[in-house]
Design a protein around this motif. Structure first.
Motif, short mmCIF file in Angstrom:
data_model
loop_
_atom_site.label_atom_id
_atom_site.label_comp_id
_atom_site.label_asym_id
_atom_site.label_seq_id
_atom_site.Cartn_x
_atom_site.Cartn_y
_atom_site.Cartn_z
N GLU A 57 0.67 -1.23 -0.11
CA GLU A 57 0.03 0.01 -0.11
C GLU A 57 0.66 1.07 0.24
N PHE A 106 -3.75 -7.52 8.03
CA PHE A 106 -3.49 -8.36 7.01
C PHE A 106 -2.26 -7.77 6.48
N ALA A 108 -1.14 -4.58 6.23
CA ALA A 108 -0.96 -3.25 5.40
C ALA A 108 -0.07 -2.52 6.25
N THR A 154 -0.96 0.97 10.99
CA THR A 154 -0.75 0.54 9.60
C THR A 154 -0.25 1.91 8.88
N GLY A 169 -4.73 2.39 14.07
CA GLY A 169 -5.99 1.86 13.81
C GLY A 169 -6.53 1.18 14.81
N ASP A 172 -12.44 -0.22 14.46
CA ASP A 172 -13.48 -1.23 14.29
C ASP A 172 -13.43 -2.39 15.30
N THR A 229 -10.09 6.49 15.32
CA THR A 229 -8.34 6.20 15.11
C THR A 229 -7.91 7.02 13.85
N TRP A 231 -5.67 6.72 11.39
CA TRP A 231 -4.70 5.64 10.65
C TRP A 231 -4.06 5.93 9.29
N ASN A 249 -13.70 6.65 11.93
CA ASN A 249 -15.36 6.28 12.36
C ASN A 249 -15.22 6.08 13.80
N TRP A 384 -8.37 5.17 1.51
CA TRP A 384 -6.87 5.58 1.78
C TRP A 384 -6.06 5.72 0.56
N GLY A 522 -5.28 -5.07 0.61
CA GLY A 522 -6.21 -4.14 1.28
C GLY A 522 -7.40 -4.91 1.69
N THR A 523 -8.13 -4.11 2.50
CA THR A 523 -9.20 -4.77 3.15
C THR A 523 -10.41 -5.16 2.20
O1 LIG Z 1 -11.10 1.98 11.96
C1 LIG Z 1 -9.92 1.85 11.92
O2 LIG Z 1 -9.18 1.87 12.70
C2 LIG Z 1 -9.37 1.32 10.66
C3 LIG Z 1 -8.17 0.93 10.30
C4 LIG Z 1 -7.66 0.63 8.97
C5 LIG Z 1 -6.33 0.19 8.85
O3 LIG Z 1 -5.47 0.62 10.00
O4 LIG Z 1 -5.99 -0.20 7.84
C6 LIG Z 1 -8.64 0.63 8.24
C7 LIG Z 1 -9.99 0.91 8.38
N1 LIG Z 1 -10.33 1.35 9.61
C8 LIG Z 1 -11.05 1.02 7.49
O5 LIG Z 1 -12.27 1.34 7.93
C9 LIG Z 1 -10.98 0.81 5.93
O6 LIG Z 1 -11.74 0.68 5.15
C10 LIG Z 1 -9.68 0.24 5.73
C11 LIG Z 1 -9.20 -0.12 4.56
C12 LIG Z 1 -7.70 -0.44 4.64
C13 LIG Z 1 -6.67 -1.01 3.91
O7 LIG Z 1 -5.60 -1.05 4.37
O8 LIG Z 1 -7.12 -1.36 2.58
N2 LIG Z 1 -7.60 -0.20 5.99
C14 LIG Z 1 -8.78 0.39 6.65
#
Ligand SMILES: O=C(O)c1cc(C(=O)O)c2c(n1)C(=O)C(=O)c1cc(C(=O)O)[nH]c1-2
Length: 674
Positions: A57, A106, A108, A154, A169, A172, A229, A231, A249, A384, A522-523
């Motif tokens: 990323e 995962f 990131a 991250t 982060g 969630d 957070t 992040w 959020n 992001w 990514g997520t």
């Molecule tokens: O609420 C959080 O603390 C948090 C952390 C992260 C993260 O650290 O990567 C993501 C998200 N939220 C998130 O909502 C999100 O859509 C997201 C996408 C990704 C990614 O790396 O693709 N990280 C995160």
């Protein structure tokens, strides 16, 4: 000058000294050797294979002929910028240091920061580390997350005037957000700013926390730290010596669980907050979603610029958060300078009230009936992946996706996640859903100028250049260049694997280069049921690619996408239905790396339906209990009981059987899926 100050601190336009190019985070390069007139001669100068990497990323940095970037799990690399030769690597080895942290991500990591011969990055477990940029030698390591806090790191740190700031982060899963500043020389903690209030005792005497506490009920800490957070986006403003942080959020998402005793705004979640860079003291905030109830986050990158609005030069910041609006704020006051435009399909609000700055929410979006559907969904109109801004065209280039979300207080389909008491699921029901877009946006007129539709949903960040070109990598594995004025596609290169990171540009010995990391993930890669990319674990190489005019290297072809699940099954095995159901609920823990419903198509982990280890109960148990693959990102799950292991195994078996059944019934051409 506030118009894309790329690399001004070190080598003028030639270097790329911060993830967003320079302090202003505009991801704009002033280099113009590669332009609309000669882009057909752009070719690969060199490629570096990155074996063992998964999600990539980061936007690489380049300083004085050396490229710096982080791979997954914050492994740091220094690479010769003209030859692609690795100079050193540094692995923070989170799996050894804090194995528990491995459960919460995962891999990131969004990159590094550079100042005065030092580079900085943070490991997943929150260790901020400083390395000698020449040698990769560790200079200091500081814990940026207090003992016992649920947070993970991250994001890329930012550094300015001898201070490194880092967020983290975890909203969630109920963490409380904060950012911390450290001395760049010594690693000493200088200040910390929390984004949600603590106990009355902790808040006392801290004006920002007292202000925030008024927007929460008395028992708000019962359900966790409230979220918020930081992040991803953080931007230093050298003109005003401030830092703008993009706050995530609120958590839990359902406000009745999070903050049942108030109807307050829950500051400073889903806000931009301006802080004094020297002291971390609160200056102003602008909340994009008061009392967030939908996992909306203000974490995308925050750009600073000077724009002419109504005939006046205004020092502004520009922001496209996940909620789909485009905000231009006065950097001094945090007030809107024009009416936010809709950059994508937005159903949750009619618009933004210019008097109060608050959204005019649509009816029934706070799950009054127990169920709410909305666009954008939690993945966001813009997440992001960095947007870029060209002072030459006056346009912002936003990497976008269109997808909705369904929230329900109970129930939900097989693919719904229970996130701290609320069922949540992405949905594609509207025209244009399920695709990503590159959107050129006029921040002064607050309107769209052009857009390009991508095949895949989840694409890379963007780079705008003085050569009049916008670069972006796509989910389908192409690195592309567009005319910044018209959006016409000018050039593309087959990278063999999806791209999610943003490109950058630098110049060395009179030659301009463009580099990008290729490492799908990514997520959103977990949503294989929306966008089967056909990538198979470990087959398509992860790489750093660098291009120049006249570059003539070629890549060995990557294995093409393969949409067949090569599942294994033992027809003699009977599966217990109750076990399968229980295993399905447990599999939420597997989804980020192995896919929702175990459909892994480009996720950081393998497809369990094809995994000989996962499908054999004894080897599966050994894998979970002793963690032989921890160094490759597969955590140990030592807390799972024997029953739970059996249930998970039954679910994997059932999904493998289901995939085999589908293959027999459905012999449509695999490519028809995208
Ligand atoms: O609420 C959080 O603390 C948090 C952390 C992260 C993260 O650290 O990567 C993501 C998200 N939220 C998130 O909502 C999100 O859509 C997201 C996408 C990704 C990614 O790396 O693709 N990280 C995160």
């Amino acid at each position: 000058d506030g118009t894309g100050g790329v690399g001004v601190e070190v080598g003028g336009a030639a270097d790329w000294t911060a993830v967003g190019g320079g302090f202003d985070e505009t991801s704009y390069s002033r280099l113009d050797q590669i332009g609309t007139g000669n882009i057909d001669k752009l070719g690969l100068a060199w490629a570096l294979d990155l074996p063992g990497e998964v999600t990539l990323e980061a936007t690489p940095l380049e300083v004085d002929g050396v490229i710096y970037f982080t791979g997954s799990y914050a492994k740091a690399y220094a690479v010769d910028a003209t030859t692609g030769k690795v100079l050193w690597t540094y692995d923070p080895e989170t799996w050894k240091h804090d194995p528990a942290a491995m459960h919460f991500s995962f891999g990131a990591n969004r990159g590094m920061a550079y100042e005065d011969g030092k580079v900085f990055a943070a490991s997943l477990d929150g260790r901020l580390f400083a390395l000698d940029a020449k040698t990769g030698k560790e200079l200091w390591v500081s814990e940026s997350i207090p003992e016992g806090a649920l947070n993970i790191s991250t994001g890329a740190p930012r550094v300015m005037n001898g201070k490194v700031i880092i967020g983290n982060g975890g909203a969630d899963f109920g963490a409380r957000g904060f950012v911390t500043a450290f001395d760049a020389e010594t690693g000493k903690l200088l200040w910390r700013f929390y984004t949600t209030p603590g106990t009355d005792e902790e808040n006392a005497g801290k004006p920002a926390m007292e202000l925030a506490a008024k927007t929460w009920g008395p028992d708000h800490l019962k359900a966790g730290g409230g979220g918020g957070t930081v992040w991803n986006g953080m931007t230093y403003d050298p003109e005003l010596n401030r830092i703008y942080i993009g706050v995530g959020n609120a958590g839990p998402y359902d406000p009745d669980i999070r903050d049942p005793d108030s109807k307050g705004d829950n500051l400073f979640t889903t806000s931009i907050v301006a802080l004094d860079a020297d002291t971390g003291k609160y200056i102003w905030h602008y909340q994009e979603n008061p009392r967030d109830s939908w996992d909306y986050k203000s974490t995308p990158n925050i750009q600073i610029a000077t724009l002419t609005i109504d005939g006046k030069l205004r020092k502004v910041l520009m922001h496209a958060p996940t909620n789909g609006f485009f905000y231009v704020l006065d950097r001094k006051t945090g007030k809107l300078v024009n009416e936010p435009g809709k950059t994508t399909l937005i159903t949750w609000a009619k618009g933004i009230d210019m008097k109060t700055g608050r959204p005019i929410e649509a009816p029934q979006i706070r799950y009054e009936t127990g169920l709410t559907k909305m666009w954008p969904g939690t993945i966001g109109g813009h997440n992001w992946q960095a947007m870029s801004y060209s002072p030459k065209t006056g346009l912002v280039y936003i990497p976008q996706q269109q997808i909705g979300a369904r929230f329900s207080r109970k129930g939900g389909s097989e693919n719904a996640f229970n996130v701290m008491g609320l069922m949540l699921e992405p949905i594609t029901e509207k025209p244009g859903d399920g695709h990503g877009y590159l959107v050129a946006w006029d921040p002064v007129a607050q309107k769209e100028v052009w857009r390009v539709q991508h095949k895949g949903l989840w694409n890379g960040g963007t780079l705008a250049t003085a050569g009049g070109v916008v670069f972006q990598g796509t989910a389908t594995g192409y690195f592309k260049a567009y005319d910044a004025k018209s959006g016409k596609e000018l050039w593309k290169f087959n990278a063999g694997l999806g791209i999610i990171g943003a490109p950058m540009s630098y110049s060395r010995d009179g030659k301009q280069y463009v580099s990008v990391l290729v490492g799908y993930g990514g997520t959103t890669a977990a949503y294989g049921h929306f966008m089967d990319m056909g990538y198979k674990y470990g087959l398509q190489p992860r790489r750093l690619l660098t291009f120049a005019i006249g570059g003539d290297k070629s890549l060995p072809p990557s294995p093409p996408p393969d949409f067949t699940v090569h599942a294994l099954d033992d027809p003699a095995l009977t599966l217990d239905e109750d076990d399968v159901l229980a295993g399905r609920a447990l599999s939420v823990q597997c989804a980020a790396c192995h896919g929702v419903g175990l459909q892994a198509t480009g996720t950081p982990g393998p497809d369990l339906r094809e995994s000989a280890i996962a499908l054999d109960l004894d080897s599966f148990r050994a894998l979970l209990q002793s963690g032989p693959l921890m160094s490759r990102g597969m955590p140990r799950f030592e807390n799972l009981t024997e029953d739970q292991i059996r249930q998970l195994h039954a679910y994997i078996r059932a999904k493998a059987r289901e995939a085999l059944g589908k293959r027999e019934k459905d012999d449509t051409a695999p490519s028809a899926k995208l």
